[in-house]
Design a protein around this motif. Structure first.
Motif, PDB file in Angstrom:
ATOM      1  N   LEU A 195     -37.144  -2.762  12.520  1.00  0.00           N
ATOM      2  CA  LEU A 195     -38.511  -2.703  13.024  1.00  0.00           C
ATOM      3  C   LEU A 195     -38.499  -2.683  14.548  1.00  0.00           C
ATOM      4  CD1 LEU A 195     -40.085  -5.377  10.646  1.00  0.00           C
ATOM      5  CD2 LEU A 195     -39.915  -2.903  10.294  1.00  0.00           C
ATOM      6  N   TRP A 196     -39.285  -1.776  15.132  1.00  0.00           N
ATOM      7  CA  TRP A 196     -39.417  -1.675  16.577  1.00  0.00           C
ATOM      8  C   TRP A 196     -40.375  -2.763  17.034  1.00  0.00           C
ATOM      9  CZ3 TRP A 196     -36.732   0.573  20.236  1.00  0.00           C
ATOM     10  CH2 TRP A 196     -37.293   0.836  21.489  1.00  0.00           C
ATOM     11  N   HIS A 197     -39.881  -3.670  17.863  1.00  0.00           N
ATOM     12  CA  HIS A 197     -40.647  -4.876  18.152  1.00  0.00           C
ATOM     13  C   HIS A 197     -41.400  -4.766  19.473  1.00  0.00           C
ATOM     14  CE1 HIS A 197     -41.438  -8.753  16.408  1.00  0.00           C
ATOM     15  NE2 HIS A 197     -41.375  -9.303  17.604  1.00  0.00           N
TER      16      HIS A 197
ATOM     17  N   MET B  94     -33.153  -5.331  17.877  1.00  0.00           N
ATOM     18  CA  MET B  94     -31.907  -5.566  17.141  1.00  0.00           C
ATOM     19  C   MET B  94     -31.658  -7.068  16.944  1.00  0.00           C
ATOM     20  SD  MET B  94     -28.229  -3.778  17.929  1.00  0.00           S
ATOM     21  CE  MET B  94     -29.035  -2.173  17.862  1.00  0.00           C
ATOM     22  N   ARG B  95     -31.944  -7.834  17.990  1.00  0.00           N
ATOM     23  CA  ARG B  95     -31.738  -9.279  17.876  1.00  0.00           C
ATOM     24  C   ARG B  95     -32.616  -9.877  16.777  1.00  0.00           C
ATOM     25  NH1 ARG B  95     -33.944 -13.907  19.438  1.00  0.00           N
ATOM     26  NH2 ARG B  95     -35.659 -12.953  20.595  1.00  0.00           N
ATOM     27  N   LEU B  96     -33.893  -9.472  16.750  1.00  0.00           N
ATOM     28  CA  LEU B  96     -34.799 -10.003  15.736  1.00  0.00           C
ATOM     29  C   LEU B  96     -34.456  -9.482  14.354  1.00  0.00           C
ATOM     30  CD1 LEU B  96     -38.113  -9.849  17.780  1.00  0.00           C
ATOM     31  CD2 LEU B  96     -36.866 -11.891  17.073  1.00  0.00           C
ATOM     32  N   ALA B  97     -33.987  -8.232  14.273  1.00  0.00           N
ATOM     33  CA  ALA B  97     -33.554  -7.696  12.979  1.00  0.00           C
ATOM     34  C   ALA B  97     -32.412  -8.526  12.413  1.00  0.00           C
ATOM     35  CB  ALA B  97     -33.135  -6.236  13.131  1.00  0.00           C
ATOM     36  N   ASN B  98     -31.472  -8.880  13.251  1.00  0.00           N
ATOM     37  CA  ASN B  98     -30.347  -9.708  12.790  1.00  0.00           C
ATOM     38  C   ASN B  98     -30.824 -11.077  12.322  1.00  0.00           C
ATOM     39  OD1 ASN B  98     -28.479  -7.680  13.322  1.00  0.00           O
ATOM     40  ND2 ASN B  98     -28.072  -8.392  15.404  1.00  0.00           N
ATOM     41  N   GLU B  99     -31.813 -11.628  13.022  1.00  0.00           N
ATOM     42  CA  GLU B  99     -32.343 -12.930  12.622  1.00  0.00           C
ATOM     43  C   GLU B  99     -33.030 -12.856  11.263  1.00  0.00           C
ATOM     44  OE1 GLU B  99     -34.854 -14.534  15.645  1.00  0.00           O
ATOM     45  OE2 GLU B  99     -33.248 -14.671  17.156  1.00  0.00           O
ATOM     46  N   PHE B 100     -33.802 -11.799  11.036  1.00  0.00           N
ATOM     47  CA  PHE B 100     -34.463 -11.657   9.736  1.00  0.00           C
ATOM     48  C   PHE B 100     -33.445 -11.420   8.622  1.00  0.00           C
ATOM     49  CE2 PHE B 100     -38.454 -10.600  12.131  1.00  0.00           C
ATOM     50  CZ  PHE B 100     -39.225 -11.606  11.568  1.00  0.00           C
TER      51      PHE B 100
END
Length: 548
Positions: free
Chosen positions: A101-103, A470-476
């Protein structure tokens, strides 16, 4: 503090009425582009594992097939809605593969206009009209603009609360009428004060240079791939975002629900020469629903809307005419790239206090002069909100953004205190304190933090946005949904696919007949049939007499 606000706060701050503050509902709609690991738009179809974009109540698409929209159920506590939004994100990541997802509110690197996929909803008549409507948007405004993402905040107060106010203030008319006009009064105040939201929460001070596709602009260059304004808060809400000359003055400042509905009804029926040149069909295919200023009411771009849950096949204004205003939808909130969900609980608590203030505060009738002033204050804030000494206009007199902001926060504070008294905690007061600090220290605003982060990422909006996404994608991905949650969303997705198939298999008649019938059901006719226009006009005259 106004006398009316004082009286209403005192009325609600009682053992009998305080519980009514917990009776309203909150919901969030979060838009977000799907992108590849290199930050480019994912052109893949909407995954069937997410369900039907037409019938899944919590996961759909907005303009583009690549633009997801996550919708929470309406909940009494916004914290519950945010938990559900978190669950939707975690489920989506279980089926998105290498996409993420583009944040950000402003888009990623987009392909050529012709290659941006318009959302597809299947072959049912309802699905096709949603698709044709988006084809029309592409012709009218271009596809790139439709890829901008935001947060929509849905807000309502308990119907019993409105009745308590009506009884205490001896307001005439039915409960539905008084509730509807009270929401319109809230909206008038929102237009007066929404510049404050853009200062406090705007998070799009920069954008990718190719997004403008060579259009003229007055932005400054931060790097080869990034344009910005040094004191901007939200370019998304500026004239670089959702703007359209055809809609200029479309819905003038309004004082009643009837005025609002009349304006939209006229726009849905009024031909527009540029759109007439295009026509409704090209090479035998529908390319827009009609050639009027608006194809449907939802095409009107607004920072806030009066809303009513619609029935299948019902138009928004039909619902308002028949059953009045049920809630309001705030549409100006940017995606905050530092919040995993795009919006935090703290921000939401402040929104609740701000919107309740707008509902309870005195709301004089408005006019075009004030409307223009409101628009200018908003425009100044989204482009220059953090500029030291920025001056706004209030009733024709200059006032600094800082001074006016402090005044507003002081007036909202007792409302926040009342919400905390109902809850038995101080979460709203804490949210208020954070906003006070932002006024005193502009570097604490999301827009300032975004610019700092972009500068740290080689002055590149795209590089910062990709790193953060990318950082938030990894967290999810590190927090997949629990088995029972996974099963719940999987079942919802599967059920929605079955519902879409049933719609396609059981419909009758041709799409040409369907769209012609849809276009013939004008909003004004519905209004005259369903709303007591005489009573509304009498009320408008009474209000005007009182004001004058």
């Amino acid at each position: 503090m106004s006398t009316l606000l004082n009286r209403r706060l005192a009325l609600l701050d009682s053992d009998a009425n305080r519980p009514l503050l917990a009776g309203g509902l909150r919901g969030i709609e979060r838009e977000t582009l799907r992108v590849h690991a290199d930050g480019k738009l994912a052109l893949t179809p909407h995954s069937p594992a997410l369900g039907s974009a037409l019938t899944n109540p919590q996961i759909t698409t907005d303009y583009s097939e690549s633009l997801l929209e996550f919708i929470t159920p309406a909940e009494p506590d916004i914290a519950t809605a945010l938990d559900e939004l978190d669950n939707i994100h975690r489920f989506a990541y279980t089926v998105m593969g290498n996409e993420m997802l583009w944040h950000q509110s402003m888009p990623c690197s987009l392909p050529e206009e012709k290659d941006i996929p318009i959302a597809w909803y299947g072959n049912s008549h309802i699905g096709m009209i949603k698709h044709v409507y988006r084809r029309g948007l592409a012709l009218r405004y271009g596809k790139s603009m439709q890829c901008i993402a935001g947060i929509h905040y849905n807000y309502s107060l308990s119907e019993d609360l409105w009745k308590v106010l009506q009884q205490a203030e001896h307001s005439s008319g039915s409960a539905m009428h008084v509730q509807s006009e009270s929401y319109i009064a809230l909206i008038r105040n929102f237009h007066r004060y929404s510049w404050l939201l853009m200062y406090l929460f705007g998070a799009s001070p920069a954008l990718s240079t190719p997004f403008l596709r060579g259009r003229p602009h007055q932005l400054e260059t931060l790097s080869d791939d990034t344009l910005y304004l040094p004191y901007a808060t939200s370019l998304r809400m500026s004239d670089l975002g959702y703007q359209n000359n055809a809609q200029s003055g479309l819905v003038p400042p309004y004082n009643t629900l009837l005025e609002y509905m009349r304006s939209l009804s006229l726009a849905v029926r009024q031909p527009y020469p540029e759109y007439e040149k295009i026509g409704t069909q090209q090479n035998g295919e529908w390319v827009q629903i009609n050639t009027n200023v608006l194809q449907i009411e939802n095409e009107f771009y607004a920072t806030i809307r009066p809303k009513r849950v619609i029935k299948t096949g019902e138009r928004p204004v039909e619902a308002l005419c028949a059953r009045g205003v049920q809630y309001i939808e705030v549409r100006c909130m940017d995606v905050n790239p530092f919040d995993p969900l795009g919006i935090s609980l703290e921000t939401s608590r402040f929104l609740d206090a701000f919107l309740l203030f707008c509902a309870l505060e005195e709301s004089p009738l408005t006019n075009q002069v004030e409307g223009d002033e409101n628009v200018e204050n908003f425009a100044l804030t989204v482009k220059q909100g953090r500029r030291p000494g920025l001056m706004l206009s209030r009733h024709g007199e200059s006032i600094s953004l800082l001074d006016w902001g402090k005044e507003l926060l002081e007036r909202i504070a007792p409302v926040a205190a009342l919400l905390d008294a109902q809850r038995g905690d101080n979460c709203h007061a804490q949210a208020m304190q954070v906003q006070t600090e932002k006024l005193q220290h502009p570097e604490l605003t999301p827009s300032a933090k975004v610019l700092d982060a972009i500068r740290a990422a080689n002055n590149s909006f795209t590089e910062f946005a990709l790193q953060q996404s990318m950082r938030l994608a990894n967290e999810f991905r590190a927090r997949p949904p629990a088995p029972e949650q996974l099963a719940l969303y999987t079942k919802m997705a599967e059920k929605s696919l079955v519902e879409q198939a049933e719609m396609e298999n059981t419909q009758s008649g041709s799409f040409d007949e369907f769209i012609s019938h849809y276009g013939s059901r004008t909003s004004s006719e519905i209004c005259c049939e369903s709303f007591n226009e005489a009573a509304l006009m009498q009320n408008m005259e009474a209000q005007a007499t009182t004001t004058n």
